[in-house]
Scaffold this active site. Structure first.
Site, PDB file in Angstrom:
ATOM      1  CD  GLU A   1     104.706 -14.535  34.271  1.00  0.00           C
ATOM      2  OE1 GLU A   1     105.529 -13.961  33.556  1.00  0.00           O
ATOM      3  OE2 GLU A   1     104.961 -14.921  35.425  1.00  0.00           O
ATOM      4  CG  ASP A   2     104.549 -11.984  29.635  1.00  0.00           C
ATOM      5  OD1 ASP A   2     104.942 -11.608  30.746  1.00  0.00           O
ATOM      6  OD2 ASP A   2     105.236 -12.691  28.887  1.00  0.00           O
TER       7      ASP A   2
ATOM      8  CB  CYS B   1     109.152 -11.306  34.554  1.00  0.00           C
ATOM      9  SG  CYS B   1     110.493 -12.279  33.871  1.00  0.00           S
TER      10      CYS B   1
ATOM     11  CG  ASP C   1     104.553  -9.950  34.632  1.00  0.00           C
ATOM     12  OD1 ASP C   1     103.885  -9.786  33.591  1.00  0.00           O
ATOM     13  OD2 ASP C   1     105.459 -10.810  34.721  1.00  0.00           O
ATOM     14  CG  HIS C   2     105.865  -7.201  31.889  1.00  0.00           C
ATOM     15  ND1 HIS C   2     105.547  -7.912  30.762  1.00  0.00           N
ATOM     16  CD2 HIS C   2     106.658  -8.023  32.620  1.00  0.00           C
ATOM     17  CE1 HIS C   2     106.134  -9.089  30.790  1.00  0.00           C
ATOM     18  NE2 HIS C   2     106.800  -9.191  31.924  1.00  0.00           N
TER      19      HIS C   2
END
Length: 613
Positions: free
Chosen positions: A21-22, A60, A226-227
């Site tokens: 994530e993130d 997400c 994811d970003h």
């Protein structure tokens, strides 16, 4: 019988996605000297490192919907954070296609696709693993690690990084210009790198399991985020910092023939998440479904552009789109009157956000950070080669007029071709899907090209209207979305709208809740119209949660003027949506966002409510 160790050679490669994530591209192998990622760096030394890879969305759920379907979330209507979207019956997501081709598919554990994942995997759970597959089957396995999510990043919990022998020194952190250089922000930034180091250890564990099973040379491995970072100016922001991600593709020697289109250990070809599913199918030797909109990024033909989208996140609406050509990033804001940093609970939830608010209130924010709290430019053009930190907007520079026109034209064409449902707005697209017992994908494709182009035309007027007469004809359009965007144009208009209030009041009775709630919001902000208050109160009582959310967001935007609605909010609305999530909300979807919007509305009116920090 389950197969735990199967060194047996198979015709089809196993494929493992390791996602987290993130975080943007800050692995050590990307040249970040502050990072400590020995496992990933070693893997990258024997893999292909991609330098121009982008999530199509900076948050997400729409990013994951895009990944797993090979379709733009805005085509399916899955671009809004945590929604329940009806999708076409013929839609088969990546694991379904691979299952039909003989693969065992497992997901551990996050889905967050904005539609049901039930029955689409062989196994999707905290126990899902390639080791649970039947003997002889190749596998497609996904492991998603949450440790680098914005929650742990901003919470600063010592136990999250207790496994590390040392920690990153905040004094050595290099912050981007849009974040204030304070001790607290440095502490959070350093902790973010600590969490990345923990993730690196999790990658090591998975690779060790492959090696234990004799499968390391039989498995193609993807490692990616994811970003962008879970920090202000990154996650939720439609810019390079929000969209660019790291991506390492490890292909064992026996499968090198599958990546002959890539020369060298580093590739700068343009890749986005919509391409991951079709590329995975190509690696598996499986035909790519015609419905997929992405392409095999390992083929000889390279993409010229990547596209991005930002829509509702939590209870904060945006409609923004981007297109990137490998050097220039063009962004168009369709709701420029809304600041990046809206007055909403999600931007006051602790950690870096609390620190931003504290320094703002103290008058100590740098200029680059102050921009987050201001209205946005309608158009932005960044030269990422010369300006990688995105500080210089070239959109109004005459020297770049042709580049702006080129990218704006490409974006228009893409939005029309893919029937971008963001132009229909969430309330309208869901209302039309429900009324026709259909799905959003098919609803958007029922629009003629002329009608959809008309919607885009009016949406592009927002922020550029100089005379109200320009928008008046569109207030009576037969196309619901045209009326909606005409009202958004009025909301963004900086002059006096007094001569239109009678017409706007007529729109309070519009049969489309997204239109009537926006009309009510505008009238209350302008003149505290009593009929408009009544309409918003009635909309809050609807059974359709999507429409209630539209009204709740309008109420939040009223600031202290929402006070006449507080009795109905506290006595009738919030009890319907209360529950155990964060100790306040019924579930993680629409009820939570309705509750968040109405909790903030109460705070705006001086009422203290318990909220999660």
């Amino acid at each position: 019988m389950a197969c735990k160790n199967s060194p047996k050679e198979v015709d089809k490669p196993n494929i493992l996605w390791i996602s987290h994530e993130d975080l943007g591209p800050i692995y050590g192998c990307y040249g970040d000297e502050y990072a400590n990622t020995p496992t990933i760096d070693q893997l990258a030394a024997n893999s292909i490192k991609f330098t121009q890879v982008y999530s199509n969305a900076p948050i997400c759920a729409p990013a994951r919907s895009t990944l797993i379907t090979g379709m733009y979330a805005v085509s399916l209507g899955t671009q809004h954070l945590r929604s329940a979207i009806p999708v076409p019956e013929q839609l088969k997501i990546l694991p379904e296609v691979l299952r039909e081709a003989g693969y065992y598919t497992s997901n551990n554990v996050k889905t967050d696709y904005n539609f049901s994942h039930e029955g689409r995997w062989d196994e999707s759970s905290k126990e899902a693993h390639w080791r649970n597959r039947p003997e002889g089957k190749p596998f497609f396995s996904v492991f998603n690690f949450m440790i680098t999510h914005e929650g742990p990043t901003n919470a600063l919990r010592p136990e999250d990084t207790s496994s590390l022998p040392t920690h990153h020194d905040p004094a050595k952190a290099v912050l981007p210009p849009h974040l204030p250089d304070s001790p607290k922000m440095r502490e959070i930034w350093a902790h973010m790198y600590d969490l990345l180091e923990v993730f690196d250890g999790q990658v090591k564990d998975l690779l060790s399991q492959l090696e234990e099973d004799g499968l390391l040379e039989e498995t193609i491995v993807f490692v990616f985020a994811d970003h962008g970072h879970g920090m202000p100016g990154h996650k939720r922001w439609l810019d390079n910092a929000g969209l660019q991600v790291p991506f390492i593709l490890h292909v064992p020697d026996k499968y090198q023939h599958l990546v002959e289109g890539i020369s060298g250990a580093t590739s700068d070809r343009l890749v986005s998440f919509v391409d991951f599913a079709p590329t995975t199918l190509a690696l598996a030797g499986v035909n790519i479904p015609e419905m997929m909109e992405g392409r095999d990024f390992l083929s000889k033909e390279e993409s010229k552009y990547v596209f991005g989208y930002r829509d509702r996140a939590d209870d904060c609406y945006e409609v923004a789109r981007s297109v990137y050509d490998g050097r220039y990033l063009y962004i168009r804001h369709f709701m420029p009157q809304l600041p990046y940093y809206q007055n909403a609970l999600i931007f006051n939830k602790g950690g870096s956000y609390t620190e931003m608010n504290r320094l703002r209130d103290a008058g100590e924010l740098p200029d680059a950070a102050k921009k987050m709290f201001a209205t946005k430019p309608v158009e932005i053009l960044y030269d990422l080669q010369e300006d990688p930190l995105e500080q210089n907007n070239l959109a109004s520079n005459p020297e770049f007029e042709n580049k702006v026109a080129e990218l704006a034209g490409e974006l228009d064409e893409w939005m029309i071709q893919n029937r971008d449902t963001g132009l229909l707005t969430e309330g309208i697209m869901m209302q039309q899907a429900n009324q026709s017992n259909s799905n959003v994908y098919e609803i958007s494709r029922a629009y003629s090209t002329a009608s959809f182009t008309e919607v885009l035309k009016v949406a592009k007027m927002v922020g550029k209207i100089t005379q109200l007469s320009e928008v008046i004809p569109y207030l009576e359009s037969e196309i619901d979305a045209v009326r909606f965007w005409a009202l958004i144009g009025i909301d963004a208009y900086e002059g006096d709208i007094g001569k239109l209030t009678v017409k706007i009041q007529e729109m309070l009775s519009d049969e489309v809740p997204a239109v009537s709630s926006k009309a009510a919001e505008i009238l209350i902000k302008y003149e505290e119209n009593q009929v408009a208050y009544k309409v918003l109160g009635e909309l809050l009582l609807l059974e359709d949660e999507v429409q209630v959310l539209q009204a709740a967001i309008s109420v939040r935007r009223l600031g202290a003027k929402a006070k006449p609605l507080i009795p109905i909010i506290t006595k009738e609305i919030l009890p319907k949506y209360s529950g155990e999530i964060w100790g306040r909300y019924k579930n993680w979807s629409y009820p939570m966002f309705i509750g968040m919007a109405l909790d903030q509305a109460q705070l705006n009116c001086g009422i203290n409510v318990p909220t999660k920090k």
